[in-house]
Design a protein around this motif. Structure first.
Motif, mmCIF file in Angstrom:
data_model
loop_
_atom_site.group_PDB
_atom_site.id
_atom_site.type_symbol
_atom_site.label_atom_id
_atom_site.label_comp_id
_atom_site.label_asym_id
_atom_site.label_seq_id
_atom_site.Cartn_x
_atom_site.Cartn_y
_atom_site.Cartn_z
ATOM 1 N N VAL A 123 0.802 -1.226 0.000
ATOM 2 C CA VAL A 123 0.000 0.000 0.000
ATOM 3 C C VAL A 123 0.835 1.276 0.000
ATOM 4 N N LEU A 124 2.143 1.156 0.221
ATOM 5 C CA LEU A 124 2.994 2.341 0.237
ATOM 6 C C LEU A 124 3.934 2.347 -0.959
ATOM 7 N N PRO A 125 4.122 3.513 -1.567
ATOM 8 C CA PRO A 125 5.063 3.624 -2.695
ATOM 9 C C PRO A 125 6.495 3.740 -2.181
ATOM 10 N N VAL A 126 7.039 2.613 -1.714
ATOM 11 C CA VAL A 126 8.384 2.616 -1.139
ATOM 12 C C VAL A 126 9.388 2.117 -2.167
ATOM 13 N N THR A 127 10.471 2.856 -2.334
ATOM 14 C CA THR A 127 11.542 2.456 -3.243
ATOM 15 C C THR A 127 12.454 1.470 -2.544
ATOM 16 N N ASP A 128 12.730 0.359 -3.199
ATOM 17 C CA ASP A 128 13.580 -0.675 -2.614
ATOM 18 C C ASP A 128 14.894 -0.717 -3.362
ATOM 19 N N ASP A 129 16.003 -0.706 -2.611
ATOM 20 C CA ASP A 129 17.316 -0.736 -3.246
ATOM 21 C C ASP A 129 17.907 -2.138 -3.262
ATOM 22 N N GLY A 130 17.087 -3.135 -2.898
ATOM 23 C CA GLY A 130 17.552 -4.508 -2.897
ATOM 24 C C GLY A 130 17.945 -5.002 -1.529
ATOM 25 N N ALA A 131 18.274 -4.098 -0.626
ATOM 26 C CA ALA A 131 18.665 -4.480 0.731
ATOM 27 C C ALA A 131 17.832 -3.720 1.748
ATOM 28 N N GLY A 132 16.680 -3.228 1.327
ATOM 29 C CA GLY A 132 15.871 -2.356 2.182
ATOM 30 C C GLY A 132 15.477 -1.142 1.375
ATOM 31 N N THR A 133 15.016 -0.117 2.029
ATOM 32 C CA THR A 133 14.581 1.058 1.308
ATOM 33 C C THR A 133 15.735 1.999 1.036
ATOM 34 N N SER A 134 15.553 2.864 0.071
ATOM 35 C CA SER A 134 16.569 3.861 -0.250
ATOM 36 C C SER A 134 16.356 5.087 0.618
ATOM 37 N N ASP A 135 17.112 6.135 0.349
ATOM 38 C CA ASP A 135 17.020 7.344 1.154
ATOM 39 C C ASP A 135 15.690 8.060 0.996
ATOM 40 N N SER A 136 14.823 7.580 0.112
ATOM 41 C CA SER A 136 13.509 8.207 -0.051
ATOM 42 C C SER A 136 12.508 7.692 0.972
ATOM 43 N N GLY A 137 12.930 6.836 1.909
ATOM 44 C CA GLY A 137 12.026 6.281 2.912
ATOM 45 C C GLY A 137 11.622 7.308 3.948
ATOM 46 N N TYR A 138 10.849 6.857 4.926
ATOM 47 C CA TYR A 138 10.321 7.748 5.963
ATOM 48 C C TYR A 138 11.398 8.079 7.000
ATOM 49 N N ASP A 139 11.309 9.287 7.535
ATOM 50 C CA ASP A 139 12.248 9.728 8.571
ATOM 51 C C ASP A 139 11.882 9.152 9.931
ATOM 52 N N VAL A 140 10.582 9.111 10.208
ATOM 53 C CA VAL A 140 10.075 8.639 11.494
ATOM 54 C C VAL A 140 8.852 7.766 11.243
ATOM 55 N N ALA A 141 8.749 6.681 11.993
ATOM 56 C CA ALA A 141 7.546 5.846 11.941
ATOM 57 C C ALA A 141 7.001 5.688 13.354
ATOM 58 N N LEU A 142 5.694 5.569 13.447
ATOM 59 C CA LEU A 142 5.020 5.320 14.719
ATOM 60 C C LEU A 142 4.333 3.964 14.642
ATOM 61 N N CYS A 143 4.487 3.185 15.699
ATOM 62 C CA CYS A 143 3.813 1.894 15.818
ATOM 63 C C CYS A 143 3.328 1.793 17.258
ATOM 64 N N HIS A 144 2.190 2.418 17.526
ATOM 65 C CA HIS A 144 1.689 2.551 18.888
ATOM 66 C C HIS A 144 0.491 1.636 19.130
ATOM 67 N N TYR A 145 0.670 0.666 20.003
ATOM 68 C CA TYR A 145 -0.389 -0.265 20.394
ATOM 69 C C TYR A 145 -0.987 -0.980 19.184
ATOM 70 N N VAL A 146 -0.082 -1.439 18.334
ATOM 71 C CA VAL A 146 -0.434 -2.191 17.131
ATOM 72 C C VAL A 146 0.032 -3.637 17.229
ATOM 73 N N LEU A 147 1.199 -3.862 17.819
ATOM 74 C CA LEU A 147 1.775 -5.205 17.858
ATOM 75 C C LEU A 147 0.905 -6.175 18.651
ATOM 76 N N GLU A 148 0.027 -5.646 19.521
ATOM 77 C CA GLU A 148 -0.867 -6.508 20.302
ATOM 78 C C GLU A 148 -1.902 -7.219 19.442
ATOM 79 N N VAL A 149 -2.238 -6.651 18.284
ATOM 80 C CA VAL A 149 -3.405 -7.134 17.544
ATOM 81 C C VAL A 149 -3.096 -7.619 16.130
ATOM 82 N N VAL A 150 -1.897 -7.366 15.611
ATOM 83 C CA VAL A 150 -1.585 -7.815 14.248
ATOM 84 C C VAL A 150 -1.382 -9.318 14.227
ATOM 85 N N ASP A 151 -1.459 -9.898 13.027
ATOM 86 C CA ASP A 151 -1.286 -11.348 12.906
ATOM 87 C C ASP A 151 0.105 -11.786 13.341
ATOM 88 N N ASP A 152 1.122 -11.002 12.966
ATOM 89 C CA ASP A 152 2.497 -11.377 13.276
ATOM 90 C C ASP A 152 3.293 -10.119 13.597
#
Length: 242
Positions: free
Chosen positions: A84-113
């Protein structure tokens, strides 16, 4: 900001409080409790959430705050960010066009994995980018159920069992600090110091006459101090992508 989230904002402030606008990814950010304040600071925030209703609330809240142009709502799951995100992949992860900061608040409790979700978030960050992770603390959940008069449920949580087996919806996960740090490192991220979230804020905010400023000050003082942080309602850590 509410005293119960004071420790999270205190950790984020050095990243988002000054300087150039950042690209922020809020996974499971729903109605925008963090996204809208960050957008008001001038940051560009993308919220990914599976709930259409939550995203509609986000849009209304952002527009009301005058930050609608800087908030982008994307319906999707945290463990499928690459779809769902237009993320550029350099083959070993994302390139410098990725996000500066990510938030993952009270999500790991409910996701499948949780491990897959954290790997997806790590992949979406630029090198050097950081993710703010908040989860429910198992020790805090045990004490909360015990104090509420439910010792059987408290013991089940202590032993990492479902406190209400047989219900249709699966139980939310609870994490120990060691659990959380292991997940972070398993995603290839470098964790900083973990802190407690709402060590005493929920208790004191329900007390008539408690000064909110004093509650916030106490919360911040206890957030990184054991044994107080060990029994907090939640856990928080900032982790960086190398």
């Amino acid at each position: 900001m509410p005293a119960r989230t004071a420790a999270v904002w205190a950790a984020l402030d050095p990243l988002v409080g000054a300087g150039s606008p950042l690209r922020v990814l809020d996974v499971g950010g729903g109605s925008g409790m963090f996204a809208v304040p960050l957008a008001r600071l001038g940051h560009d925030v993308t919220v990914v959430d599976p709930s259409a209703d939550a995203l509609a609330t986000l849009r209304r809240r952002a527009d009301t705050a005058g930050a609608g142009a800087r908030v982008h709502a994307v319906q999707g799951d945290g463990d499928l960010l690459h779809e769902v995100l237009p993320v550029t992949d350099d083959g070993a992860g994302t390139s410098d066009s990725g996000y500066d900061v990510a938030l993952c608040h009270y999500v790991l409790e409910v996701v499948d994995d949780p491990a897959v979700t954290l790997r997806e978030i790590a992949r979406a960050l630029r090198p050097g980018g950081q993710v703010s992770i908040a989860t429910v603390n198992r020790a805090g959940a045990v004490l909360a159920r015990a104090v509420a008069g439910h010792p059987v449920e408290a013991l089940a949580l202590l032993e990492d069992r479902d406190p209400a087996p047989g219900r249709a919806r699966p139980a939310r996960r609870r994490f120990t600090p060691a659990d959380l740090l292991a997940l972070v490192e398993g995603a290839g991220l470098r964790p900083g110091t973990w802190r407690g979230v709402s060590v005493v804020a929920d208790l004191l905010e329900s007390t008539s006459g408690a000064d909110p400023r004093a509650v916030r000050a106490l919360e911040l003082a206890l957030a990184e101090a054991s044994p107080y942080r060990d029994i907090a309602t939640g856990l928080h850590v900032l982790a960086a992508r190398p």
